[in-house]
Design a protein around this motif. Sequence first.
Motif, short mmCIF file in Angstrom:
data_model
loop_
_atom_site.label_atom_id
_atom_site.label_comp_id
_atom_site.label_asym_id
_atom_site.label_seq_id
_atom_site.Cartn_x
_atom_site.Cartn_y
_atom_site.Cartn_z
N PRO A 62 4.01 26.00 -27.30
CA PRO A 62 3.67 26.83 -26.13
C PRO A 62 3.75 28.31 -26.49
N LEU A 63 2.80 29.08 -25.97
CA LEU A 63 2.73 30.49 -26.34
C LEU A 63 4.03 31.25 -26.05
N SER A 64 4.70 30.91 -24.97
CA SER A 64 5.93 31.63 -24.61
C SER A 64 7.02 31.47 -25.66
N THR A 65 6.97 30.39 -26.44
CA THR A 65 8.03 30.19 -27.44
C THR A 65 7.99 31.23 -28.54
N TYR A 66 6.84 31.89 -28.72
CA TYR A 66 6.77 32.93 -29.74
C TYR A 66 7.51 34.20 -29.32
N LEU A 67 7.97 34.24 -28.08
CA LEU A 67 8.84 35.32 -27.63
C LEU A 67 10.30 34.88 -27.59
N TYR A 99 -2.70 44.73 -19.77
CA TYR A 99 -3.63 44.79 -20.90
C TYR A 99 -3.09 45.76 -21.95
N ALA A 100 -3.24 45.37 -23.21
CA ALA A 100 -2.73 46.18 -24.31
C ALA A 100 -3.85 46.51 -25.28
N LEU A 101 -4.04 47.78 -25.58
CA LEU A 101 -4.99 48.24 -26.58
C LEU A 101 -4.19 48.64 -27.81
N LEU A 102 -4.46 48.00 -28.93
CA LEU A 102 -3.65 48.25 -30.12
C LEU A 102 -4.46 48.01 -31.38
N ASP A 103 -3.94 48.54 -32.49
CA ASP A 103 -4.54 48.28 -33.78
C ASP A 103 -4.35 46.81 -34.13
N ALA A 104 -5.39 46.19 -34.63
CA ALA A 104 -5.30 44.77 -34.99
C ALA A 104 -4.22 44.53 -36.04
N ALA A 105 -3.97 45.53 -36.87
CA ALA A 105 -2.95 45.39 -37.92
C ALA A 105 -1.56 45.20 -37.34
N ASN A 106 -1.37 45.57 -36.06
CA ASN A 106 -0.06 45.44 -35.43
C ASN A 106 0.07 44.17 -34.59
N ALA A 107 -0.87 43.26 -34.75
CA ALA A 107 -0.83 41.99 -34.03
C ALA A 107 -0.77 40.84 -35.03
N VAL A 108 -0.15 39.75 -34.61
CA VAL A 108 -0.03 38.55 -35.45
C VAL A 108 -0.64 37.38 -34.69
N LYS A 109 -1.59 36.69 -35.30
CA LYS A 109 -2.18 35.52 -34.66
C LYS A 109 -1.14 34.41 -34.53
N VAL A 110 -1.17 33.74 -33.39
CA VAL A 110 -0.29 32.60 -33.18
C VAL A 110 -1.13 31.41 -32.73
N ASP A 111 -0.63 30.24 -33.00
CA ASP A 111 -1.37 29.00 -32.73
C ASP A 111 -0.89 28.39 -31.43
N ALA A 112 -1.72 28.46 -30.40
CA ALA A 112 -1.36 27.89 -29.11
C ALA A 112 -1.25 26.37 -29.17
N GLY A 113 -1.86 25.74 -30.18
CA GLY A 113 -1.78 24.30 -30.30
C GLY A 113 -0.53 23.83 -31.00
N ASN A 114 0.16 24.74 -31.68
CA ASN A 114 1.37 24.39 -32.42
C ASN A 114 2.60 24.36 -31.54
N VAL A 140 -2.45 36.30 -29.78
CA VAL A 140 -1.72 37.17 -30.70
C VAL A 140 -0.37 37.55 -30.12
N LEU A 141 0.57 37.81 -31.02
CA LEU A 141 1.89 38.34 -30.70
C LEU A 141 1.90 39.81 -31.08
N HIS A 142 2.43 40.66 -30.20
CA HIS A 142 2.43 42.10 -30.49
C HIS A 142 3.56 42.77 -29.73
N VAL A 148 12.30 30.99 -28.78
CA VAL A 148 12.87 30.14 -29.83
C VAL A 148 12.16 30.32 -31.17
N LEU A 149 10.85 30.59 -31.17
CA LEU A 149 10.11 30.82 -32.41
C LEU A 149 9.80 32.30 -32.62
N GLY A 150 10.44 33.15 -31.83
CA GLY A 150 10.20 34.58 -31.93
C GLY A 150 11.43 35.35 -32.34
N MET A 151 11.51 36.58 -31.87
CA MET A 151 12.61 37.47 -32.25
C MET A 151 14.00 36.91 -31.95
N PRO A 152 14.24 36.34 -30.75
CA PRO A 152 15.57 35.79 -30.51
C PRO A 152 15.93 34.64 -31.46
#
Length: 349
Positions: free
Chosen positions: A126-131, A109-124, A100-102, A133-137
């Motif tokens: 690399p996870l770091s890209t969601y922060l 470790y992060a404890l949060l409401d599930a509504a504030n997290a977005v599932k991301v596909d590690a197979g699509n 998840v992205l949050h 090139v495929l994330g906020m920047p």
Amino acid sequence: MSALPTTSREWHLVARPNGVPRPQDFALREVPVAEPGSGQILVRNLHLSVDPYMRGRMNDVKSYVPPFQLNQPMDGGAVGVVVAVGDDSSAGTIAVGDHVLHGLGWREYALLDAANAVKVDAGNAPLSTYLGVLGMPGLTAYAGLLRVAEFHEGDTVFVSGAAGAVGSKVGQIARLKGAKRVIGSAGSDEKVELLLSKYGFDAAFNYKKAPVAEQLKAAAPDGIDVYFDNVGGDHLEAAIGALNVHGRAALCGAIAQYNATEPTPGPRNLVVAIGKRLTLRGLLVSDHNDLQQQFVEEVGGWIRDGKLHYEETVVEGIENNVEAFLGMLRGDNTGKMIVTLPARAAVDN
């Protein structure tokens, strides 16, 4: 699955920086980890983001985002793996083992409401890209160029901070969308070469070698139509001078003055914006979340096809989070600065 962790390390701001932040303005503290309650998830963070906007949040001033509170955990973008969910399964479609992205970074470790997290596909991707090139920047670059700066095919585009997480995407998107000429500034010869050889910029210069206005005029003798501002200061002044009639500027950041201790002067040539009928428009990525799906589809396609490239500067370990942040402010990074957290215990999928 192994037992859940009982403690987590997290960074707290302990003093308001005066000018350039110092390591002693921060403290890494160990805190208890609570089990998730109704509708909550517990996430082991794998990658953390450090970004220029975080410097502004260290000042106790009213802004578009609340300041960090002293002696409280800092936050920011993070991606991780879910290690526990509330017993009542009210976390919805998020399950243990999902990635998840949050927004609760700067901690293990992060404890949060599930509504504030977005599932991301590690197979699509690399996870770091969601922060990055495929994330906020990435979305900042996409929305800022295409919507805020109203880019048109055939425009000449100038990007400051062009080797950074946002700027490098702006230049490539402009090229892919049919820019006539793409120009970038960066803070080292190595970064200039990267802009030219990998990212496809038509011209680039090291702003430390000569006045920005002189180098921009040489790179764009016919002027520019669009300026994407990540720096402010002398870059913004030079761009105003170079912009053609009806030119547009997306004002994304002003990293040159984030650590200033005195008010910084505005561009001395702002008056020419009247005669040129310029548009200078501020940019907050949160105003453009409606473009998220379009952005991921189009940019993701370019990445898969090898048409858009990205770089990451990776720092390992939560204990080095502050140094990664300070390095990003110094311009040590090429592309997105990422902090990667190795596992402290075997709690993973």
